[in-house]
Design an enzyme around this catalytic site. Structure first.
Site, PDB file in Angstrom:
ATOM      1  N   ASP A 184      28.692 -25.370  72.260  1.00 55.90           N
ATOM      2  CA  ASP A 184      30.126 -25.407  71.971  1.00 55.90           C
ATOM      3  C   ASP A 184      30.385 -24.772  70.607  1.00 55.90           C
ATOM      4  OD1 ASP A 184      32.628 -27.447  73.128  1.00 55.90           O
ATOM      5  OD2 ASP A 184      32.834 -26.540  71.153  1.00 55.90           O
TER       6      ASP A 184
ATOM      7  N   ASN B  69      36.674 -33.497  80.799  1.00 54.36           N
ATOM      8  CA  ASN B  69      38.081 -33.738  80.503  1.00 54.36           C
ATOM      9  C   ASN B  69      38.919 -33.098  81.603  1.00 54.36           C
ATOM     10  OD1 ASN B  69      37.473 -35.028  78.049  1.00 54.36           O
ATOM     11  ND2 ASN B  69      37.313 -33.052  77.003  1.00 54.36           N
TER      12      ASN B  69
ATOM     13  N   VAL C  12      40.387 -25.819  78.119  1.00 55.89           N
ATOM     14  CA  VAL C  12      39.965 -24.607  78.837  1.00 55.89           C
ATOM     15  C   VAL C  12      40.003 -24.900  80.337  1.00 55.89           C
ATOM     16  CG1 VAL C  12      38.103 -22.952  79.227  1.00 55.89           C
ATOM     17  CG2 VAL C  12      38.482 -23.853  76.920  1.00 55.89           C
TER      18      VAL C  12
ATOM     19  N   HIS D 183      34.106 -27.689  83.212  1.00 51.67           N
ATOM     20  CA  HIS D 183      32.896 -27.694  82.381  1.00 51.67           C
ATOM     21  C   HIS D 183      32.500 -29.124  82.068  1.00 51.67           C
ATOM     22  CE1 HIS D 183      36.498 -27.316  79.891  1.00 51.67           C
ATOM     23  NE2 HIS D 183      35.882 -28.057  78.985  1.00 51.67           N
TER      24      HIS D 183
ATOM     25  N   HIS E 195      30.733 -31.416  79.268  1.00 54.87           N
ATOM     26  CA  HIS E 195      30.234 -31.507  77.901  1.00 54.87           C
ATOM     27  C   HIS E 195      28.938 -32.322  77.940  1.00 54.87           C
ATOM     28  CE1 HIS E 195      34.090 -30.388  75.792  1.00 54.87           C
ATOM     29  NE2 HIS E 195      34.593 -30.767  76.959  1.00 54.87           N
TER      30      HIS E 195
HETATM   31  P1  5GP Z   1      37.846 -29.093  76.816  1.00 55.28           P
HETATM   32  O1  5GP Z   1      38.699 -29.447  75.628  1.00 55.28           O
HETATM   33  O2  5GP Z   1      38.591 -28.157  77.750  1.00 55.28           O
HETATM   34  O3  5GP Z   1      37.248 -30.276  77.530  1.00 55.28           O
HETATM   35  O4  5GP Z   1      36.610 -28.310  76.238  1.00 55.28           O
HETATM   36  C1  5GP Z   1      36.664 -26.979  75.877  1.00 55.28           C
HETATM   37  C2  5GP Z   1      35.574 -26.751  74.879  1.00 55.28           C
HETATM   38  O5  5GP Z   1      35.337 -25.350  74.784  1.00 55.28           O
HETATM   39  C3  5GP Z   1      35.916 -27.238  73.463  1.00 55.28           C
HETATM   40  O6  5GP Z   1      34.951 -28.200  73.046  1.00 55.28           O
HETATM   41  C4  5GP Z   1      35.875 -25.963  72.616  1.00 55.28           C
HETATM   42  O7  5GP Z   1      35.335 -26.173  71.337  1.00 55.28           O
HETATM   43  C5  5GP Z   1      35.020 -25.043  73.461  1.00 55.28           C
HETATM   44  N1  5GP Z   1      35.326 -23.636  73.312  1.00 55.28           N
HETATM   45  C6  5GP Z   1      36.557 -23.051  73.339  1.00 55.28           C
HETATM   46  N2  5GP Z   1      36.460 -21.730  73.196  1.00 55.28           N
HETATM   47  C7  5GP Z   1      35.134 -21.449  73.068  1.00 55.28           C
HETATM   48  C8  5GP Z   1      34.406 -20.229  72.888  1.00 55.28           C
HETATM   49  O8  5GP Z   1      34.941 -19.124  72.822  1.00 55.28           O
HETATM   50  N3  5GP Z   1      33.054 -20.341  72.808  1.00 55.28           N
HETATM   51  C9  5GP Z   1      32.412 -21.548  72.891  1.00 55.28           C
HETATM   52  N4  5GP Z   1      31.087 -21.535  72.798  1.00 55.28           N
HETATM   53  N5  5GP Z   1      33.076 -22.715  73.061  1.00 55.28           N
HETATM   54  C10 5GP Z   1      34.419 -22.662  73.147  1.00 55.28           C
END
Ligand code: 5GP
Length: 112
Positions: A29, A85, A94, A98, A100
């Site tokens: 991440d 999430n 996003v 996915h 975590h």
């Molecule tokens: P969500 O909030 O949708 O459950 O998790 C999305 C995750 O994607 C977040 O923890 C955020 O830090 C990570 N993330 C967003 N954009 C990027 C990116 O361009 N590269 C990487 N490696 N992680 C990302």
């Protein structure tokens, strides 16, 4: 339009890849919430778990079976947490399913 994770899977955006196979990719991440914070996602852009379909069963089971293998690759032998999430209220940012994978410190419960 491709999601950011599709672009990463296609090599259009750089990422620290931990694991990759025909079905999924695991990356570090960009904004880690624990010493180890890895995102495991399918190459198929399922928007979120609530929109997965019966036809995705093989992908979902593969993700669940791969998550502990990725945790092991990362050395999370003392334990780890997996989180999905779903929706804005849960913190989804996003729209590409996915998992975590978090570890490397004591994780608290309930989560925030
Ligand atoms: P969500 O909030 O949708 O459950 O998790 C999305 C995750 O994607 C977040 O923890 C955020 O830090 C990570 N993330 C967003 N954009 C990027 C990116 O361009 N590269 C990487 N490696 N992680 C990302």
């Amino acid at each position: 339009m491709k999601t950011i994770f599709q672009k990463i899977a296609d090599g259009e955006i750089p990422a620290k890849i931990v694991y990759q196979d025909d079905t999924c990719v695991a990356i570090h991440d960009i904004n880690p919430q624990a010493p180890t914070h890895v995102l495991l996602f399918p190459t198929k852009p399922i928007p979120r778990i609530a929109e997965a379909e019966d036809a995705d069963a093989q992908i979902l089971s593969h993700l669940m079976l791969t998550a502990p293998k990725v945790a092991k690759l990362c050395g999370l032998d003392d334990g780890f947490r997996i989180v999905i999430n779903n929706g804005l209220i849960a913190g989804e940012t996003v729209p590409h399913l996915h998992i975590h994978i978090l570890g490397g410190r004591q994780l608290h419960w309930p989560p925030g």
